[in-house]
Structure formats: structure tokens, C-alpha cells
Design a protein around this motif. Structure first.
Motif, PDB file in Angstrom:
ATOM      1  N   GLU A 245       2.167 -13.426   1.576  1.00 61.28           N
ATOM      2  CA  GLU A 245       2.850 -14.602   1.045  1.00 61.28           C
ATOM      3  C   GLU A 245       2.050 -15.212  -0.106  1.00 61.28           C
ATOM      4  OE1 GLU A 245       5.513 -18.041   0.809  1.00 61.28           O
ATOM      5  OE2 GLU A 245       5.633 -15.900   1.212  1.00 61.28           O
ATOM      6  N   SER A 246       0.732 -15.236   0.016  1.00 63.31           N
ATOM      7  CA  SER A 246      -0.120 -15.754  -1.060  1.00 63.31           C
ATOM      8  C   SER A 246       0.104 -14.965  -2.339  1.00 63.31           C
ATOM      9  CB  SER A 246      -1.596 -15.668  -0.657  1.00 63.31           C
ATOM     10  OG  SER A 246      -1.832 -16.196   0.634  1.00 63.31           O
ATOM     11  N   ILE A 247       0.131 -13.634  -2.204  1.00 68.68           N
ATOM     12  CA  ILE A 247       0.273 -12.776  -3.376  1.00 68.68           C
ATOM     13  C   ILE A 247       1.675 -12.885  -3.965  1.00 68.68           C
ATOM     14  CG2 ILE A 247       0.129 -10.406  -4.194  1.00 68.68           C
ATOM     15  CD1 ILE A 247      -2.538 -11.849  -3.440  1.00 68.68           C
ATOM     16  N   GLY A 274       2.645  -7.358   0.034  1.00 65.79           N
ATOM     17  CA  GLY A 274       1.888  -7.914  -1.087  1.00 65.79           C
ATOM     18  C   GLY A 274       1.816  -6.935  -2.245  1.00 65.79           C
ATOM     19  N   ALA A 275       1.678  -5.639  -1.920  1.00 62.63           N
ATOM     20  CA  ALA A 275       1.649  -4.616  -2.966  1.00 62.63           C
ATOM     21  C   ALA A 275       2.981  -4.559  -3.700  1.00 62.63           C
ATOM     22  CB  ALA A 275       1.314  -3.262  -2.348  1.00 62.63           C
ATOM     23  N   ALA A 276       4.082  -4.741  -2.972  1.00 58.78           N
ATOM     24  CA  ALA A 276       5.400  -4.768  -3.616  1.00 58.78           C
ATOM     25  C   ALA A 276       5.498  -5.926  -4.600  1.00 58.78           C
ATOM     26  CB  ALA A 276       6.488  -4.864  -2.560  1.00 58.78           C
ATOM     27  N   GLN A 297      -5.171  -4.044   3.211  1.00 55.36           N
ATOM     28  CA  GLN A 297      -4.445  -3.273   4.233  1.00 55.36           C
ATOM     29  C   GLN A 297      -3.250  -2.536   3.633  1.00 55.36           C
ATOM     30  OE1 GLN A 297      -3.475  -6.454   6.942  1.00 55.36           O
ATOM     31  NE2 GLN A 297      -5.618  -7.018   7.211  1.00 55.36           N
ATOM     32  N   VAL A 298      -3.365  -2.185   2.358  1.00 51.35           N
ATOM     33  CA  VAL A 298      -2.273  -1.518   1.651  1.00 51.35           C
ATOM     34  C   VAL A 298      -2.297  -0.022   1.945  1.00 51.35           C
ATOM     35  CG1 VAL A 298      -1.190  -1.119  -0.585  1.00 51.35           C
ATOM     36  CG2 VAL A 298      -2.438  -3.264  -0.158  1.00 51.35           C
ATOM     37  N   ASP A 300      -0.310   4.035   1.573  1.00 54.33           N
ATOM     38  CA  ASP A 300       0.208   4.866   0.477  1.00 54.33           C
ATOM     39  C   ASP A 300       1.526   4.316  -0.056  1.00 54.33           C
ATOM     40  OD1 ASP A 300      -1.574   7.443   0.392  1.00 54.33           O
ATOM     41  OD2 ASP A 300      -1.253   7.017   2.510  1.00 54.33           O
ATOM     42  N   GLU A 301       2.386   3.820   0.832  1.00 54.63           N
ATOM     43  CA  GLU A 301       3.683   3.300   0.423  1.00 54.63           C
ATOM     44  C   GLU A 301       3.533   2.164  -0.581  1.00 54.63           C
ATOM     45  OE1 GLU A 301       7.645   1.133   2.378  1.00 54.63           O
ATOM     46  OE2 GLU A 301       6.051   1.916   3.665  1.00 54.63           O
ATOM     47  N   GLY A 302       2.609   1.237  -0.295  1.00 51.22           N
ATOM     48  CA  GLY A 302       2.406   0.110  -1.196  1.00 51.22           C
ATOM     49  C   GLY A 302       1.862   0.530  -2.540  1.00 51.22           C
ATOM     50  N   PHE A 303       0.903   1.460  -2.539  1.00 53.83           N
ATOM     51  CA  PHE A 303       0.308   1.882  -3.802  1.00 53.83           C
ATOM     52  C   PHE A 303       1.256   2.770  -4.604  1.00 53.83           C
ATOM     53  CE2 PHE A 303      -3.892   0.837  -1.824  1.00 53.83           C
ATOM     54  CZ  PHE A 303      -4.229  -0.131  -2.758  1.00 53.83           C
ATOM     55  N   LYS A 304       2.130   3.505  -3.938  1.00 60.46           N
ATOM     56  CA  LYS A 304       3.117   4.289  -4.684  1.00 60.46           C
ATOM     57  C   LYS A 304       4.098   3.374  -5.407  1.00 60.46           C
ATOM     58  CE  LYS A 304       2.775   8.505  -1.959  1.00 60.46           C
ATOM     59  NZ  LYS A 304       3.386   9.390  -0.933  1.00 60.46           N
ATOM     60  N   ALA A 305       4.410   2.212  -4.799  1.00 60.86           N
ATOM     61  CA  ALA A 305       5.258   1.235  -5.483  1.00 60.86           C
ATOM     62  C   ALA A 305       4.563   0.720  -6.741  1.00 60.86           C
ATOM     63  CB  ALA A 305       5.593   0.084  -4.546  1.00 60.86           C
TER      64      ALA A 305
END
Length: 395
Positions: A245-247, A274-276, A297-298, A300-305
């Protein structure tokens, strides 16, 4: 014991026969006999500053039989000097906002008294209108403890003054119920209040950073949300104060910011949501060149986005992702390819690549070999590399 007697006349007494404080108390008890029984039970606890008297509930189930001016005056007397009341419910007392806001005028001074730790105030259905805006503004500007304010089922046409107060002066209110009260208020004004209330749930440091980001403060070129706290005589630990939520709030503020070039959100509680938010940010922002996301806590899914968003982002040249639960080796490779591509191409004022520069192929080779996955001759172009190994991400 007696709840019926409302008039008591004592005649023929010498002026000093009955102490003034005794007369005042007697008159108060007589006045309470004209009020709801719950208030008569409650006032003695409040007057004695009893720790058990934390909730004042005189909400009316029948608006036509709600309290009047006398009710608010009695309540004011009881609350003066009280240090335990945390919640006050005055719902459906129609007279509160009538007669030139008699309820607010009578109670405001005790509601903002710093000695009373008031955290929740409910004024639903109390006939508040635009004439009450200044009273609400004073309450929001002064109270340092109020976290929840219910103004539902009233009638307002302007909430802008409250937005400014919540931005600059009030950092504690997190709930403001305006349902069925703002039919004539533009939706974007209500959305602004909603965003500021979300900001108030975050550390004050982040709120100030977000406000500066929205205003494009020229002195704000770097943002660091990596906080520490003591963990012994000669050691420390990460505070990890910030989450998805912060991000999300910070990313919205930075989408069209033109001053920040470095964003450090390492060592927090940021996950794929947060990565999204970061991915959405990078689709718009054209000034951030360095992004530090280590120890979160990101997956692979978050970093691929994020990698997908870098296809259209021409400015991010460095991203640090160590300490995250990455399992697929290609995730890091995709990020390295995209950021090194940005580092190798100069940009015109529109953010478009204009020409290749010396050493570009070598940088691509270095990005690939970082993960010890591929080893290419530096003369092979990016497109050839991707086509040869069927890599769909970067071309």
C-alpha cells in the motif's frame, strides 16, 4: 435514584446556607431528569473522571426525540477536564446542526481539548450543512488524537477545505465517513480526501515525501525508504515500515514527477502487488534512472511485470533485486538486458533512443553473462540474440 423531579424550589435560606457547589450539583441533577436516562447514568462517571467512562453514547433512535441545547450544555460540563473519554456518539440528534450549529458551538472547545484522548466522533444524521464546514475544519486542524469521524447522512457541497487541512495539518485521521452527505460534491474531490486518508495510515515520513513528489520539489532528487532502528548496543535492524500500500501511494505520486532520479525501497515488506505498482510507475515516469528493491518479498511474477514495463521505459538504467525470492534465472537476465539497453542508448527530449553508441554490444554481453547463462560474441545484435534463443521480452 429519582428520575422524575424536574423542579425544586428552596426559599427562605440565608445566602451562605447552601454552598454554591452543592447548588450547582443539585441543579445539574435536576436538569439530567429532563434528558435521556443514559445521559443521567453517564454524567457522574465523566464528572468523576472515572477510567471506565471511555464511551459517550447519546445517539437517538428517534430523531424527533433527540437531545437539545440543554443536552449539549450538560455534556460540555461533564467533559471539561475529562481525560478518559475516547468515543462520542451523537447520531440522529437533529438539533446538533440546527439553530446556528448549536451542538458544535457548545461542544467544540471540549472536543479539541488536548487533555481528552478523543479518537472517534460520530455525527451521522445531525443536520450538518455547509454552515458547519468551519466547525469541522477547526476540529480537524486542532485535534491530535481523532482517528475516525462519521459525517454521514448530512448535506455538504464543498469538502476542499478539509483536503487541504488533512494534507498539511492533520496526520492522524484515517477514517472520514461522508456517505449520503455529498451528492453535489465532484467525485474527484472525494477521491482526493480518500487518498490523503490512506496517506495518514502510513508513516509521516512517507506522507511528506509523497506531497513533495506531487509538487515536483526540485530539491527532491532521491527517495530512500530504507529505515533502520537500534537492535542492541552496537547493531541495528531494518524497520521494514513500508508495504504494498505504501508503494502504491508513492508510485501514483511519481508517475509524472520530473525531479526524482533515484528510488531506494530496499529492505521493506514489498510483494508482487507493490511490484505491480512500480511497473505501472515505470510506464509513465521518464526521470528515474536507479531503482533499488533489494531484500523484499517480490517473486518472479512481480519482477516480470517490471521487466515488461521496461520495454517502453527508456530511462531506468540500474535495478537491484538481490535478497528477493527469485527462482527463475531468466528473470534477472531480462531485467539486466532491459536496463543495460537503456544505459547504452542516449535519449532525446522525448525519451526516444536516437543512436547506438560504442560499447553497446559489450554491455549487452555483460548483462547476459552476469547470470552465466549465455556467452555471445559482442558483434551479435540484440535482435539476433533474442531471435536465436526465442526470447520474447526484449527486442
Amino acid at each position: 435514584r429519582n428520575c422524575n423531579l424536574k423542579v425544586l424550589e428552596v426559599t427562605g435560606q440565608l445566602p451562605t446556607s447552601i454552598p454554591d457547589e452543592c447548588v450547582d450539583e443539585l441543579n445539574l441533577q435536576l436538569r439530567l431528569n429532563s434528558e435521556p436516562y443514559g445521559l443521567k447514568q453517564l454524567i457522574p462517571l465523566i464528572l468523576k473522571n472515572d477510567p471506565s467512562g471511555t464511551v459517550v453514547d447519546i445517539a437517538s433512535t428517534n430523531p424527533r426525540k433527540g437531545g437539545g441545547v440543554g443536552t449539549y450544555e450538560i455534556l460540555r460540563i461533564g467533559l471539561q477536564g475529562n481525560t478518559y473519554v475516547q468515543e462520542i456518539y451523537l447520531n440522529n440528534n437533529l438539533s446538533f446542526g440546527q439553530d446556528d450549529n448549536c451542538g458544535f458551538r457548545t461542544l467544540l472547545d471540549v472536543l479539541i481539548n488536548p487533555s481528552m484522548p478523543l479518537q472517534k466522533l460520530s455525527l451521522s444524521g445531525t443536520c450538518l450543512t455547509d454552515s458547519s464546514i468551519d466547525f469541522v475544519s477547526r476540529l480537524l486542524s486542532t485535534s491530535k488524537t481523532l482517528r475516525s469521524l462519521d459525517l454521514s447522512n448530512n448535506s455538504f457541497t464543498d469538502v476542499k477545505p478539509w483536503t487541504e487541512i488533512l494534507l498539511q495539518k492533520n496526520h492522524v485521521l484515517t477514517e472520514l465517513n461522508l456517505s449520503n452527505s455529498c451528492a453535489s460534491v465532484p467525485p474527484e474531490h472525494l477521491e482526493e480526501i480518500s487518498v490523503v486518508l490512506r496517506m495518514n495510515k502510513q508513516p509521516i515520513k512517507l506522507k511528506k515525501i509523497i506531497i513533495e513528489a506531487y509538487s515536483n520539489n526540485e530539491s527532491q532528487t532521491e527517495i530512500c525508504l530504507t529505515d533502520y532502528e537500534p537492535a542492541g548496543a552496537a547493531s541495528f535492524k531494518y524497520s521494514r515500515n513500508y508495504d504494498d500500500e505504501s508503494i502504491a501511494l508513492l508510485a501514483d505520486a511519481l508517475k509524472f514527477n520530473v525531479t526524482v532520479v533515484k528510488l531506494d525501497i530496499s529492505s521493506n515488506r514489498i510483494g508482487d502487488k507493490g511490484a505491480a505498482s512500480i511497473a505501472a510507475l515505470l510506464q509513465h515516469n521518464r526521470t528515474i534512472t536507479t531503482l533499488l528493491m533489494a531484500n523484499n518479498q517480490v517473486t518472479d511474477e512481480g519482477f516480470k511485470a517490471i521487466a515488461d514495463s521496461l520495454i517502453i521505459n527508456p530511462t531506468l538504467c540500474c535495478i537491484v533485486v538481490d535478497g528477493n525470492p527469485i527462482k527463475d534465472p531468466s528473470t534477472r537476465k531480462h531485467l539486466n538486458l532491459a536496463t543495460c539497453h537503456n544505459a547504452a542508448l542516449p535519449l532525446d527530449i522525448y525519451g526516444k533512443a536516437v543512436t547506438e553508441v560504442s560499447g553497446f554490444q559489450q554491455k549487452i554481453e555483460n548483462a547476459i553473462t552476469t547470470d552465466a547463462m549465455l556467452n555471445y560474441n559482442s558483434t551479435i545484435s540484440v535482435r539476433q540474440i533474442m531471435n536465436k534463443h526465442n526470447e520474447p521480452l526484449c527486442t
